[in-house]
Scaffold this active site. Structure first.
Site, PDB file in Angstrom:
ATOM      1  N   HIS A   1      22.103  36.970 -21.738  1.00  0.00           N
ATOM      2  CA  HIS A   1      21.928  38.424 -21.712  1.00  0.00           C
ATOM      3  C   HIS A   1      21.204  38.834 -22.980  1.00  0.00           C
ATOM      4  O   HIS A   1      21.556  38.401 -24.084  1.00  0.00           O
ATOM      5  CB  HIS A   1      23.281  39.117 -21.598  1.00  0.00           C
TER       6      HIS A   1
ATOM      7  N   HIS B   1      19.758  40.684 -17.766  1.00  0.00           N
ATOM      8  CA  HIS B   1      20.435  39.473 -17.313  1.00  0.00           C
ATOM      9  C   HIS B   1      19.345  38.459 -17.002  1.00  0.00           C
ATOM     10  O   HIS B   1      18.344  38.808 -16.381  1.00  0.00           O
ATOM     11  CB  HIS B   1      21.212  39.711 -16.015  1.00  0.00           C
TER      12      HIS B   1
ATOM     13  N   LYS C   1      14.658  43.866 -10.493  1.00  0.00           N
ATOM     14  CA  LYS C   1      14.754  42.459 -10.889  1.00  0.00           C
ATOM     15  C   LYS C   1      13.526  41.683 -10.435  1.00  0.00           C
ATOM     16  O   LYS C   1      12.797  42.097  -9.534  1.00  0.00           O
ATOM     17  CB  LYS C   1      16.007  41.816 -10.299  1.00  0.00           C
TER      18      LYS C   1
END
Length: 637
Positions: A390, A515, A469
């Site tokens: 992270h 992430h 993402k």
């Protein structure tokens, strides 16, 4: 009336025109090739009527929608064949799926592979007869009467919304509850094959009845079917579950539980080698390793949102933190994600803009309650380790950090020879964060891909609820695509855990959080590698790199001395000093996919050489011992 074609032009037709009429009006060739149509965005049968002003396109065998429709229609052909052969058959569902189709059925007999041959033969007769698919719209009462002896279909009818349009399709003596569309007739079905039998609980519920699931596949051309079947055969040879056992990588034990792999020494060695290689690289790239607990107080998961949104996939338990007289039960959960631990580590200290970006990584083992029906060896396990990281950064640092992550992806995937594609998933309907944050984050991912010269597809609305993402999909040796690496922007955790950093102006702001995982699940990546390499892992990763094979008992001491030199050079080696013929030793090493087999006899010991066999190339002749040691050293990444 007028209809609109895909190129924007219009076509004048009679008011009663169907999709088939539209195809015929364009040309005789298209009329012959037409299988179905798309009217105002909805797939429909050729016989479907069109309305004035409708936008119409024609589906042919070359259309992207065609293969799924072919396979769905072939599932109906198979069902019709079952009715003809066995009479009283109860049907569950029979959808087209990736790679083919299946139908769940209940019969008075357990089908065998020999039965599938008979079913295929009857299917071929139905195809030759070119029986039509006939669509009918029925009322709920008519549907219930029609399927009175089909309890699974009756349950599906009950599940339909009150205002649902209920349609059936008839093929010969078989009528199915189905939305369609279908091919005009069974004669349009191309090459097909029934591939396997399995058991399947009704609606995937282990408390419900077990049905027989018949799998098959279909293509428009025989050559395409033959290529597909060849790939299936190759995939079966490469199955990581079979190779994992044969190569001593891992095992599963029902006593341990479903989806919980147990690693044998060779498997542990491979995983540790992967981790050590990536760990060295991450330290060089400015990451810091952390270790977090496997269990947390349930309050952590309430704060993160997992308690409400991921509860059914987690393992919860209570601990008595009082005593027998004054019990005080506290709820805990085994972690399904590593993120909360990294967030709490960030929050344990005060941070300024000078500390950012802050990159935490961990090889963190997590546990998720996957349904037993979807657990599949290492590819879908309940317990697995993520190469999780992270990154906490400022808004302006997001692009640079994503570019750096893509550089890492390139390095890792390139080391295994994987080609890969990227997909950017955008904001879903249910999400958090402002429009400005989503736009900035999505544009940052696009800009990072552009700077990295990485082409990407857009997957509209499939982002996580907490941010967009990038997903990386690798292609293996036989052309299969696997989802591996991911980079995700997260607005959720910084907000929920009230993360902050001091700006240059001495004010507080929320950091942005990324992430990222490269292998993803190390277990899954290992399963992919085993299948990609058909068990013959590259030299640097192979659990045993060299097998030393003494010709006779008198050569055993020299064999062990050589093994010691290989170990000192950082190699992984085994000595086959059993009293067995050399052909047996070579065959054993070959079956274990060991890269180098080294034979030692009188001549080799006298000359200070070794006789080398490579697992793919065979006999390489005599090598100096130092050449062998240098080869092992040079292979290390």
């Amino acid at each position: 009336m007028n209809i609109v074609l895909p190129d924007g032009s219009s076509k004048e037709l009679a008011e009663s025109a169907t999709v088939a009429d539209v195809a015929a009006s364009i040309g005789a060739g298209l009329a012959k090739a037409a299988l179905a149509g798309v009217v105002d965005g909805n797939p429909v049968d050729l016989s479907a009527p069109v309305a004035d002003g409708a936008q119409v396109s024609i589906i042919t065998a070359k259309s992207p929608e065609a293969l799924e429709m072919l396979r769905h229609s072939t599932a109906h052909v198979m069902a019709a064949a079952l009715v003809d052969l066995y009479g009283d058959v109860q049907f569950g569902v029979g959808p087209a799926v990736e790679g083919g189709f299946y139908y769940d059925v209940k019969l008075d007999r357990n089908l065998s592979p020999d039965d599938l041959e008979a079913v295929e033969a009857r299917m071929a007769e139905i195809v030759r007869a070119a029986e039509p698919f006939e669509r009918n719209v029925v009322t709920r009462a008519e549907a219930e009467a029609l399927f009175a002896d089909q309890p699974f279909k009756l349950e599906l009818i009950t599940d339909l919304p009150e205002d649902a349009v209920i349609t059936t399709y008839r093929l010969g003596e078989f009528t199915d509850l189905c939305r369609g569309p279908h091919l005009p007739d069974a004669g349009k079905v191309g090459a097909f094959k029934l591939t396997k039998l399995a058991g399947a609980y009704w609606k995937g519920d282990s408390e419900r009845e077990m049905l027989q699931r018949i799998y098959g596949t279909a293509f428009f051309k025989k050559a395409e079917l033959e290529e597909h079947l060849s790939n299936l055969e190759e995939a079966e040879k490469r199955d990581h579950r079979k190779l994992g056992r044969e190569l001593g990588i891992y095992t599963m034990d029902p006593l341990a539980g479903v989806g919980l792999p147990l690693y044998l020494p060779k498997g542990a060695r491979v995983i540790r080698t992967m981790q050590e290689w990536l760990r060295r690289d991450l330290y060089e790239r400015g990451y810091e390793e952390v270790i977090t607990p496997h269990v947390y107080n349930a309050d952590v998961w309430k704060m993160s949102g997992h308690y409400d949104f991921y509860h059914e996939n987690m393992y919860f338990f209570n601990i008595n933190e009082g005593d027998d007289e004054n019990p005080r039960l506290t709820e805990y959960a085994v972690k399904p994600m590593n993120c909360p631990g990294h967030v709490m580590l960030y929050k344990s200290e005060l941070h300024s803009y000078r500390d950012l970006p802050l990159r935490y990584f961990e090889f963190g083992t997590v546990y998720r309650h996957e349904m037993s029906g979807v657990v599949h060896g290492l590819l879908r396990a309940r317990g697995f380790t993520q190469d999780d990281a992270h990154v906490f950064c400022t808004r302006d640092q997001v692009v640079d950090e994503v570019v750096a992550i893509l550089d890492l992806v390139d390095h890792i995937m390139g080391s295994f020879g994987f080609e890969y594609e990227a997909e950017i998933s955008t904001r879903p309907a249910k999400s958090i964060g402002s429009d400005d944050m989503w736009e900035h984050a999505t544009n940052a991912l696009k800009e990072a891909c552009a700077r990295h010269e990485l082409a990407y597809e857009i997957n509209e609305g499939d982002g996580a609820f907490y941010g967009p993402k990038i997903d990386i999909k690798v292609k293996d040796a036989i052309g299969r695509t696997w989802q591996c690496s991911t980079v995700q922007v997260d607005f959720n955790f910084p907000e929920r855990f009230e993360l902050a950093y001091r700006t240059e102006d001495n004010t507080e702001e929320r950091p942005w959080m990324l992430h990222r995982a490269i292998f993803g699940s190390i277990e899954r990546f290992l399963g992919i590698l085993i299948e990609h390499y058909a068990g013959a892992l590259p030299l640097w990763l192979a659990p045993v790199q060299v097998a030393v094979l003494p010709l006779a008992d008198r050569h055993a001491d020299a064999a062990h001395e050589l093994a010691a030199k290989v170990k000192a050079a950082g190699g992984r080696v085994e000595v086959y000093d059993q009293n067995e013929p050399m052909r047996v030793k070579i065959a054993k090493a070959q079956s274990q996919k060991i890269p180098y087999m080294v034979v030692l006899g009188d001549k080799e010991i006298e000359n200070g050489t070794v006789s080398v066999r490579e697992r793919h190339e065979g006999d390489l002749g005599a090598w100096d011992v130092q050449k062998l040691l240098d080869t092992i050293k040079d292979a290390a990444l």
